[in-house]
Design a protein around this motif. Structure first.
Motif: not given
Ligand SMILES: NC(=O)c1ccc[n+]([C@@H]2O[C@H](COP(=O)([O-])OP(=O)(O)OC[C@H]3O[C@@H](n4cnc5c(N)ncnc54)[C@H](O)[C@@H]3O)[C@@H](O)[C@H]2O)c1
Length: 276
Positions: A154, A156, A183, A186, A218
């Motif tokens: 992931t 971010t 957020t 995603e 993200r």
């Protein structure tokens, strides 16, 4: 260091040969990269800009305004530091001409057509597209861990809400983002790079190292961060990792992270290094 390594290092130190670098784009990252390379007297640069530069140019830097002129100047390596559009329209031609390219606008590779054009051009020109680590790092770890066939990544992107003013206003989330993290996106890295072409180069860089299918991206507006921050979380058969990069702006140009230009210049220097 082995005896062989020591010999290679001393050869590098004694190597006074000229290094001619082409540069596409002379904005925040391009200028900072040029300054770094020109600090070494072995480097000279030919810079491609959209229109003639009306300023005093540094020593050993020449400006041209067409790709034809840049290629005719005969650079050994070209750095692209312009835009996704410039990448798509010019990088394949440089690679076809047999010149390795170090590219900043990696987000352009979200387009399958651009990716295919790059691969075909590399084969035709026996050249390589070099993907610098840019705003992040740890790509060697990601590529190695991906070989286990079992990793989940992931990535971010955390930026202060001020970096996403228009997007937050459009989503009606401006007020909320002042109080807590929001957020904004995603999903996959190519989709992130398509939606945010100037901001999600790093997400695609991570995904190209780890595998597009194994990488989630993200995009977070976070009032607790003051600087552009990138996080990479990896779980896999070979172990887990968490990498966090809190990037400082360039002292000369707050529009760009200092590390991006450093990464471009370092990728160029490594191409000449006997120790890869
Ligand atoms: N890989 C990464 O981690 C990373 C990090 C930061 C920025 N970037 C990317 O690097 C690129 C450069 O970033 P920047 O901050 O220097 O942007 P910038 O806007 O400051 O500079 C880009 C320059 O390129 C010029 N340019 C654009 N298209 C051109 C063309 N066709 N021919 C000649 N010049 C052209 C522009 O006029 C401008 O001067 C952007 O695409 C950005 O998204 C990548």
């Amino acid at each position: 260091m082995t005896a062989e390594g020591a010999t290679a290092a001393s050869e590098t130190a004694a190597d006074g040969a000229e290094r001619h670098i082409g540069l596409i784009g002379y904005g925040a990252a391009g200028r900072a990269c040029a300054v770094l390379l020109l600090a070494d007297a072995r480097y000279r640069l030919t810079v491609l800009t959209r229109s003639p530069l009306e300023e005093d140019l540094p020593e050993r830097l020449t400006a041209v305004t067409s790709l034809e002129a840049l290629l005719a100047a005969g650079p050994q390596i070209i750095v692209e530091a312009a835009s996704a559009e410039a990448f798509s329209s010019m990088v394949p031609e440089c690679l076809r001409a047999g010149i390795d390219v170090v590219a900043a606008s990696i987000g352009a590779l979200q387009s399958p057509e651009t990716g295919d054009a790059v691969v075909a051009a590399c084969r035709e020109g026996h050249s390589h597209l070099v993907l610098p680590s840019g705003a992040v790092g740890g790509l060697d770890y990601l590529a190695a861990a991906a070989l286990s066939g079992d990793i989940a990544v992931t990535y971010t992107s955390r930026k202060p809400p001020a970096a996403w003013t228009a997007e937050l206003a459009e989503a009606g989330l401006a007020e909320e983002a002042r109080a807590r993290e929001v957020t904004l996106f995603e999903g996959s890295a190519p989709e992130a790079a398509r939606l945010y072409p100037r901001n999600l180069n790093a997400g695609l860089t991570v995904a190209l190292a780890a595998g597009i299918e194994r990488t989630r991206v993200r995009v977070v507006a976070d009032p607790s961060v003051t600087t552009n921050t990138h996080e990479i979380a990896v779980t896999g058969a070979a172990g887990d990792a968490f990498l966090r990069f809190a990037n400082k702006p360039s002292p000369d140009n707050p529009k760009t992270s200092m590390i991006t230009a450093l990464s471009l210049a370092s990728a160029v220097q490594r191409r000449f290094d006997p120790m890869q």
